[in-house]
Design an enzyme around this catalytic site. Structure first.
Site, mmCIF file in Angstrom:
data_model
loop_
_atom_site.group_PDB
_atom_site.id
_atom_site.type_symbol
_atom_site.label_atom_id
_atom_site.label_comp_id
_atom_site.label_asym_id
_atom_site.label_seq_id
_atom_site.Cartn_x
_atom_site.Cartn_y
_atom_site.Cartn_z
ATOM 1 N NE ARG A 96 -3.502 -2.280 2.825
ATOM 2 C CZ ARG A 96 -3.166 -3.411 3.459
ATOM 3 N NH1 ARG A 96 -1.945 -3.534 3.977
ATOM 4 N NH2 ARG A 96 -4.026 -4.397 3.569
ATOM 5 C CE LYS A 121 -6.181 -1.153 5.122
ATOM 6 N NZ LYS A 121 -7.499 -1.401 4.502
ATOM 7 C CG HIS A 138 -4.890 0.680 -3.731
ATOM 8 N ND1 HIS A 138 -4.183 0.618 -2.548
ATOM 9 C CD2 HIS A 138 -5.844 -0.290 -3.638
ATOM 10 C CE1 HIS A 138 -4.688 -0.331 -1.780
ATOM 11 N NE2 HIS A 138 -5.695 -0.890 -2.416
ATOM 12 N NE ARG A 172 -3.126 -3.734 -1.312
ATOM 13 C CZ ARG A 172 -2.472 -4.463 -0.408
ATOM 14 N NH1 ARG A 172 -1.149 -4.495 -0.415
ATOM 15 N NH2 ARG A 172 -3.130 -5.162 0.501
ATOM 16 C CG HIS A 212 -5.712 -9.009 1.503
ATOM 17 N ND1 HIS A 212 -5.981 -9.361 0.195
ATOM 18 C CD2 HIS A 212 -5.615 -7.655 1.505
ATOM 19 C CE1 HIS A 212 -6.037 -8.275 -0.550
ATOM 20 N NE2 HIS A 212 -5.817 -7.224 0.219
ATOM 21 C CE1 TYR A 266 -6.438 -7.140 -6.752
ATOM 22 C CE2 TYR A 266 -6.391 -8.292 -4.654
ATOM 23 C CZ TYR A 266 -6.270 -7.130 -5.382
ATOM 24 O OH TYR A 266 -5.976 -5.957 -4.743
#
Length: 308
Positions: free
Chosen positions: A154, A178, A247, A250, A273, A282
């Site tokens: 990110r 995150k 992004h 990514r 993730h 995806y």
């Protein structure tokens, strides 16, 4: 109302000091919960199912699904905290159905040939640099773009990298995602490794003064906005009409790996993730690509044989 405000203050402090949430998440929580405070001025009980349900109805009238989902998650987490701290007798969300149909927007990717053109333009600008300043900018910008595409990280993760996070002996990058979740990615391409070496040699003093790996001309941390501006600048120079965002590198990283038959669980770990369902978006992009290939490029389309 003062009780609600004080609970929110305590909750945000808990999120910052105990859960160590990043500044962007805290900012979103603060905005969303402040909105709930304003809404509750017309109601006597902020913990009632009716109050929360009316607030959710208001959200659905005002915002797009992605924003609604975030705001609901913010409020739900807050009430879960109040329940955990035994500040409320019952969580209003326990009797609410918050599910709703959400249109699935496929992630936008950059075509492979456009990435090639973009990178070629970057390196060409470096060769054509007419001043030391231009050369330094190109060296940094090449390192930024190469790393974005090489790792799928990110933009916030990239801008937050510290010099110690980039190991050019073992050729790996330590990324804090995150919730401060840590992951380590290997850099396997020699061009990317070379670009990072050149950047570090050129900007070593700037990095030491700033404390971050990527720096701007003022020796401050490189900002998300600067990277966006950088990408727009080079896209124009490369005559790429598609609007490209950080992004999208990514998304392209994940999609192109999937098209190379890389296991989706490896991609999940590389992207950071927490849930495989997030990564599975995806597979839909890959299926769309498959349909395009079979509809437009299958050899049967070029055979002059028909049943007419």
């Amino acid at each position: 109302m003062n009780t609600l405000k004080s609970h929110i203050t305590d909750y945000l402090e808990y999120c910052e000091c105990r859960k160590h949430l990043d500044t962007k998440t805290l900012k979103a929580y603060r905005i969303d919960l402040k909105q709930y405070v304003l809404f509750c001025s017309a109601f006597t009980d902020y913990t009632s199912k009716i109050t929360v349900d009316n607030f959710l109805t208001r959200l659905h009238k005002q915002y797009k699904p992605k924003t609604i989902k975030r705001k609901i998650a913010s409020l739900k987490a807050f009430f879960h905290y109040l329940e955990y701290r035994e500040q409320i007798a019952e969580n209003p969300f326990s009797k609410l159905d918050i599910r709703f149909r959400e249109a699935q927007l496929l992630p936008k990717t950059i075509p492979f040939h456009s990435i090639q053109t973009f990178l070629s333009s970057l390196y060409a600008q470096k060769e054509q640099a007419k001043s030391e300043y231009q050369l330094r900018c190109c060296i940094r910008d090449i390192a930024v773009i190469e790393l974005l595409f090489a790792t799928g990280m990110r933009i916030s993760e990239l801008c937050s990298l510290k010099p110690a996070d980039v190991d050019l002996t073992g050729n790996n990058i330590r990324i804090f995602g995150k919730g401060s979740k840590e992951r380590i990615l290997q850099i396997g391409n020699s061009e990317v490794i070379s670009a990072l070496h050149v950047y570090r040699e050129t900007f070593m003093k700037d990095m030491e003064a700033c404390g971050y790996f990527f720096v701007n001309r003022l020796q401050h941390k490189l900002s998300d906005q600067s990277v966006r501006f950088m990408i727009n600048h080079y896209a124009r120079l490369a005559n790429i009409s598609q609007h490209i965002t950080p992004h999208m590198f990514r998304h392209s990283f994940a999609t192109l790996l999937l098209e190379q038959d890389v296991d989706i669980r490896y991609i999940q770990k590389m992207l950071g993730h927490s849930s495989i369902s997030t990564t599975e978006i995806y597979t839909h992009v890959s299926n769309a690509k498959q349909k395009d290939i079979l509809v437009h490029k299958h050899p049967r389309n070029f055979m002059g044989v028909n049943g007419g």
